[in-house]
Design an enzyme around this catalytic site. Structure first.
Site, mmCIF file in Angstrom:
data_model
loop_
_atom_site.group_PDB
_atom_site.id
_atom_site.type_symbol
_atom_site.label_atom_id
_atom_site.label_comp_id
_atom_site.label_asym_id
_atom_site.label_seq_id
_atom_site.Cartn_x
_atom_site.Cartn_y
_atom_site.Cartn_z
ATOM 1 N N TYR A 150 11.305 37.391 10.666
ATOM 2 C CA TYR A 150 11.752 37.885 9.365
ATOM 3 C C TYR A 150 13.037 38.702 9.504
ATOM 4 O O TYR A 150 13.995 38.520 8.737
ATOM 5 C CB TYR A 150 10.646 38.732 8.740
ATOM 6 N N ALA B 123 15.322 38.619 11.847
ATOM 7 C CA ALA B 123 16.454 37.755 12.182
ATOM 8 C C ALA B 123 16.971 37.022 10.945
ATOM 9 O O ALA B 123 18.182 36.907 10.725
ATOM 10 C CB ALA B 123 16.045 36.742 13.254
ATOM 11 N N SER B 124 16.048 36.545 10.118
ATOM 12 C CA SER B 124 16.459 35.792 8.933
ATOM 13 C C SER B 124 17.210 36.674 7.940
ATOM 14 O O SER B 124 18.177 36.232 7.305
ATOM 15 C CB SER B 124 15.234 35.162 8.257
ATOM 16 N N LYS B 125 16.804 37.928 7.811
ATOM 17 C CA LYS B 125 17.462 38.814 6.856
ATOM 18 C C LYS B 125 18.779 39.356 7.402
ATOM 19 O O LYS B 125 19.716 39.615 6.631
ATOM 20 C CB LYS B 125 16.522 39.961 6.462
#
Length: 263
Positions: free
Chosen positions: A158, A160-162
């Site tokens: 999560y 990393a994605s944000k």
């Protein structure tokens, strides 16, 4: 203050539940006509009915946001209905595994959440920006998260994605600014609701052997204001960044977290 959003066209992804529902109804209350997109059309229909009762137009479009062809079709459906897209709010996203270290997280878990939280937002911006450029301007608000500003143990996928969404947001802001398009990111912290209570707090309670209520209290204590955000707090930030009140703001990360990420 009149945010002057009446009769603007807002395309909102992930509009059905939690903060997505709150954001949808907040834009409806400001008089925006709506395009509501996501996979669960039945759930979206419910909030679309609530929005329509406020006197605004609603268009529900089934769309897998990770599929570029479907997001292009989404943009075309919005233009066919309204003739323009003034605002894009990317709410759709997922939380990924909670409480797993990076070495416990599987490649599939990591890739799934990165694709949803990053590729989905890229696809919608890629589809919508040409129309905004042609019409002379627009507003894009991406809903990120504070774990994309400070990182978080046990939330590597999560986080990393944000972090990646922040980079996408800033690059689009630099590229689109000359076309009178603002691109910003709202970064909620913990937001009270079923996901927070049943996944995040439940995980902490299990690990520490405490009650769910104590886990919620401990989360609140992390913030300067000593309270966890509500869906409506995120919705109000999105309204601000979608309005002309924020016309000179672009490429920013706006934490909505009671004072955690920036302090």
């Amino acid at each position: 203050m009149d945010l002057k959003l009446r009769q603007k066209v807002a395309l909102i992804t992930g509009p059905a539940k939690g903060m997505g529902r709150a954001i949808t109804l907040a834009f409806a209350q400001e008089g925006c006509d709506l395009v509501l997109a996501g996979r669960d059309v039945a759930a979206i229909d419910t909030v679309a009915t609530e929005a329509a009762a406020l006197g605004v137009g609603t268009l529900v479009v089934a769309c897998d946001l990770t599929d570029a062809a479907q997001t292009e079709a989404l943009a075309q459906a919005a233009l066919a209905r309204y003739g323009r897209i003034d605002i894009l709010v990317n709410v759709a996203g997922g939380s990924g595994p909670i409480g797993k270290t990076g070495w416990e997280t599987t490649a599939e878990e990591f890739n799934d959440i990165v694709e949803l939280n990053m590729t989905g937002c890229f696809n919608t911006m890629h589809a919508v920006l040409p129309a905004m450029i042609a019409q002379g301007g627009g507003k894009v608000v991406n809903v990120g998260g504070t774990f994309g500003m400070r990182g978080r143990a046990g939330r590597v996928a999560y986080s990393a994605s944000k972090w990646g969404l922040r980079g996408i947001t800033k690059s689009f802001a630099l590229e689109a600014g000359a076309h009178n398009i603002n691109v910003n990111c709202v970064a909620p912290g913990m937001v009270d609701g079923p996901r927070f209570r049943e996944k995040v707090c439940a995980n902490m309670a299990d690990k520490l052997g405490i009650t769910l209520e104590e886990a919620m209290r401990r989360h609140a204590e992390d913030y300067a204001l000593k309270r966890v955000s509500l869906d409506e707090d995120v919705a109000h930030a999105c309204l601000f960044l979608a309005s002309e009140v924020s016309r000179q703001i672009t490429g920013v990360d706006l934490p909505v977290d009671g004072g955690w990420a920036a302090l």
